[in-house]
Design an enzyme around this catalytic site. Structure first.
Site, PDB file in Angstrom:
ATOM      1  N   PHE A 138       7.787  -5.063  -1.833  1.00 39.05           N
ATOM      2  CA  PHE A 138       6.490  -5.458  -2.390  1.00 39.05           C
ATOM      3  C   PHE A 138       6.647  -5.611  -3.907  1.00 39.05           C
ATOM      4  CE2 PHE A 138       2.096  -4.874  -3.744  1.00 39.05           C
ATOM      5  CZ  PHE A 138       1.418  -5.635  -2.812  1.00 39.05           C
ATOM      6  N   ASP A 214       8.446   4.232  -0.167  1.00 42.18           N
ATOM      7  CA  ASP A 214       7.070   3.751  -0.296  1.00 42.18           C
ATOM      8  C   ASP A 214       6.496   3.662   1.116  1.00 42.18           C
ATOM      9  OD1 ASP A 214       4.734   2.245  -0.522  1.00 42.18           O
ATOM     10  OD2 ASP A 214       5.473   1.132  -2.250  1.00 42.18           O
ATOM     11  N   TYR A 239      -5.864   3.019   0.851  1.00 44.89           N
ATOM     12  CA  TYR A 239      -6.860   2.048   1.361  1.00 44.89           C
ATOM     13  C   TYR A 239      -6.372   1.214   2.531  1.00 44.89           C
ATOM     14  CZ  TYR A 239      -4.216  -0.812  -2.021  1.00 44.89           C
ATOM     15  OH  TYR A 239      -3.223  -1.401  -2.735  1.00 44.89           O
ATOM     16  N   LYS A 240      -5.117   1.393   2.959  1.00 44.30           N
ATOM     17  CA  LYS A 240      -4.601   0.600   4.075  1.00 44.30           C
ATOM     18  C   LYS A 240      -4.901   1.363   5.374  1.00 44.30           C
ATOM     19  CE  LYS A 240      -1.459  -1.948   1.120  1.00 44.30           C
ATOM     20  NZ  LYS A 240      -0.147  -2.001   0.476  1.00 44.30           N
ATOM     21  N   ARG A 388      -0.199 -12.895   9.085  1.00 45.61           N
ATOM     22  CA  ARG A 388       0.082 -11.475   9.294  1.00 45.61           C
ATOM     23  C   ARG A 388      -1.073 -10.832  10.055  1.00 45.61           C
ATOM     24  NH1 ARG A 388       0.947  -7.275   4.370  1.00 45.61           N
ATOM     25  NH2 ARG A 388      -1.263  -7.717   4.169  1.00 45.61           N
TER      26      ARG A 388
HETATM   27  C1  PLP Z   1      -0.043  -2.373  -0.884  1.00 40.65           C
HETATM   28  C2  PLP Z   1       1.215  -1.928  -1.512  1.00 40.65           C
HETATM   29  C3  PLP Z   1       1.207  -1.382  -2.792  1.00 40.65           C
HETATM   30  C4  PLP Z   1      -0.069  -1.377  -3.566  1.00 40.65           C
HETATM   31  O1  PLP Z   1       0.011  -0.818  -4.816  1.00 40.65           O
HETATM   32  P1  PLP Z   1      -1.337  -0.574  -5.632  1.00 40.65           P
HETATM   33  O2  PLP Z   1      -0.890   0.080  -6.857  1.00 40.65           O
HETATM   34  O3  PLP Z   1      -2.236   0.238  -4.777  1.00 40.65           O
HETATM   35  O4  PLP Z   1      -1.981  -1.912  -5.875  1.00 40.65           O
HETATM   36  C5  PLP Z   1       2.400  -0.883  -3.296  1.00 40.65           C
HETATM   37  N1  PLP Z   1       3.545  -0.945  -2.577  1.00 40.65           N
HETATM   38  C6  PLP Z   1       3.571  -1.502  -1.342  1.00 40.65           C
HETATM   39  C7  PLP Z   1       4.852  -1.532  -0.583  1.00 40.65           C
HETATM   40  C8  PLP Z   1       2.415  -2.024  -0.790  1.00 40.65           C
HETATM   41  O5  PLP Z   1       2.443  -2.576   0.424  1.00 40.65           O
END
Ligand code: PLP
Length: 429
Positions: A138, A214, A239-240, A388
């Site tokens: 990401f 992560d 939030y996921k 997705r």
């Molecule tokens: C969604 C996601 C994030 C989000 O980071 P934020 O700081 O909450 O915006 C980080 N890493 C991964 C792998 C994600 O999928």
């Protein structure tokens, strides 16, 4: 009687609506759907991006506004335990990711938390400067490494990327003793590929490498065993799959064995050993609280805290079984429709290699996604060409899968998705 595992074991390919209805009747998690507020006539396949809202959150938010903040005002830091929320919410997440108490805390965003653990880990590795990650990680994860590298200078910190399509053996070969930190996302946000946490952690540590996982797309989606895998650090999203609400606070896990050695650079007063002594010298807190920085966002952390209670009686293995079954059914239904042949699955099919989403490549994935959304099936699009579909077993029914694939097939067969309105790009995809 036919059971779910029976269908999975026999790799059942003939999925019918009556079968799915039967699976719903036998589903031990079926009643969990009532714990959520869901819009009518909608199949929500984007809980991997923003989880649906638990009813408990609405109640809690109401209570925090109408009683705690408005009436009890600042006394609430003590009387409603606002000050302990990062720890109490953190411990609820800890149970879901296999962390013993005292090692996980809720705070800030995933990006900021990555900066904290990454800096900590780099400091523990004098003489090593390389952070190894996958090119398909990401982007925020890669950007945060780049930011730290520009702060520390390239003699102290460098990002090395390897192609995300590497197989496990090639990845293992890259684990050399020049590497300081291995930074991996357990479930790839595009393909949904699940990495082997246990093996990769062990291999990296055998070379003296510290490992940061992560968990953005795995916490709340599948069983995780951070302690058992001897993970060094982890971060994840509220939030996921944890359903904490838009922009919910994230979390940090740091193994207890590192608490004395680490020092994180965002040394705000909430990470001080005694914040209310107002000492002019920073003295880090002893345990996981040292990863706190500033005042916790109580409104959003209260929402997350309430959302986590939905998981209180959920067995993650049971949730995982349903997740795999739902995605199995989805893909088998896709295969049953000739018109869906142009959709190319990029998610590994083996259960041990996939998380809780399916990803299909299609030249018109964006338009397909927009057409689906306007027909009540909420999915998302990831550039350049990925449709997705997030699988969230707490509130998805087997019949929803039928509804989603049937809608998709109708949109493709009729060429409805080619209408110009579906090609208009939105800011958020
Ligand atoms: C969604 C996601 C994030 C989000 O980071 P934020 O700081 O909450 O915006 C980080 N890493 C991964 C792998 C994600 O999928």
């Amino acid at each position: 009687m036919t059971t779910l595992s029976h269908y999975l074991e026999n790799n059942q390919t003939d999925i019918s609506l009556p079968l799915l209805q039967q699976l719903d009747c036998q589903d031990p998690l079926a009643t969990k759907r009532d714990a959520f507020v869901l819009p009518k006539n909608t199949v929500y396949l984007d809980g991997n991006s923003l989880g649906a809202m638990p009813k408990l959150v609405a109640e809690r938010a109401q209570q925090v506004l109408s009683k705690q903040w408005s009436q009890d005002l600042i006394k609430s830091w003590n009387s409603h335990n606002w000050i302990d929320l990062p720890v109490t919410s953190g411990e609820k997440i800890a149970r879901l990711v296999g962390a013993a108490p005292g090692q996980l805390i809720c705070c800030d965003s995933t990006s900021v938390n990555l900066f904290k653990v990454l800096s900590s880990a780099m400091q523990m590795q004098p003489g090593r400067k390389v952070v190894l990650s996958l090119a398909g990680n990401f982007p925020t994860d890669l950007y945060m490494v780049q930011g730290l590298a520009s702060l520390l200078g390239e003699h102290n910190c460098q990002l090395k990327l390897i192609d995300e399509s590497v197989n496990d053996q090639l990845l293992e070969q890259e684990l050399t003793d020049e590497i300081a930190v291995l930074l991996l996302t357990q479930v790839d946000f595009r393909s949904g590929r699940l990495l082997n946490m246990q093996r990769l952690t062990e291999l990296a540590q055998a070379k003296g490498i510290l490992v940061i996982w992560d968990l953005a797309h795995s916490a709340g989606a599948l069983p995780i065993a951070l302690d058992a895998c001897n993970v060094d650090f982890a971060i994840g999203c509220g939030y996921k799959y944890l359903n904490g609400g838009p922009g919910a606070p994230a979390f940090i896990y740091a193994a207890a064995r590192h608490h004395n050695a680490v020092s994180q650079p965002l040394s705000g007063w909430m990470g001080h050993s005694s914040p209310f002594s107002f000492d002019k010298h920073y003295q880090k807190a002893a345990g996981i609280s040292q990863f706190l920085t500033g005042t916790p966002a109580i409104l959003s952390m209260s929402a997350l805290d309430a959302a986590l209670d939905v998981f209180a009686d959920v067995e993650m293995t049971q949730l995982r079984e349903k997740s795999l079954a739902l995605s199995h059914c989805f893909h088998q239904l896709v295969l049953q429709h000739n018109c869906l042949r142009p959709l190319k699955l990029i998610t590994p099919l083996k259960p041990a290699e996939r998380g809780s989403q399916l990803a299909y490549q299609h030249p018109d994935a964006y338009a397909l996604c927009q057409a689906l959304i306007s027909h009540g099936v909420i999915a998302d699009f990831r550039a350049p060409n990925i449709l997705r579909l997030g699988i969230t077993p707490l509130y998805l029914r087997y019949v929803d899968i039928w509804q989603a694939v049937t809608t998709l097939a109708e949109l493709v067969a009729s060429n409805e998705y080619l209408k110009p309105q579906y090609a208009v790009k939105n800011k958020v995809t």
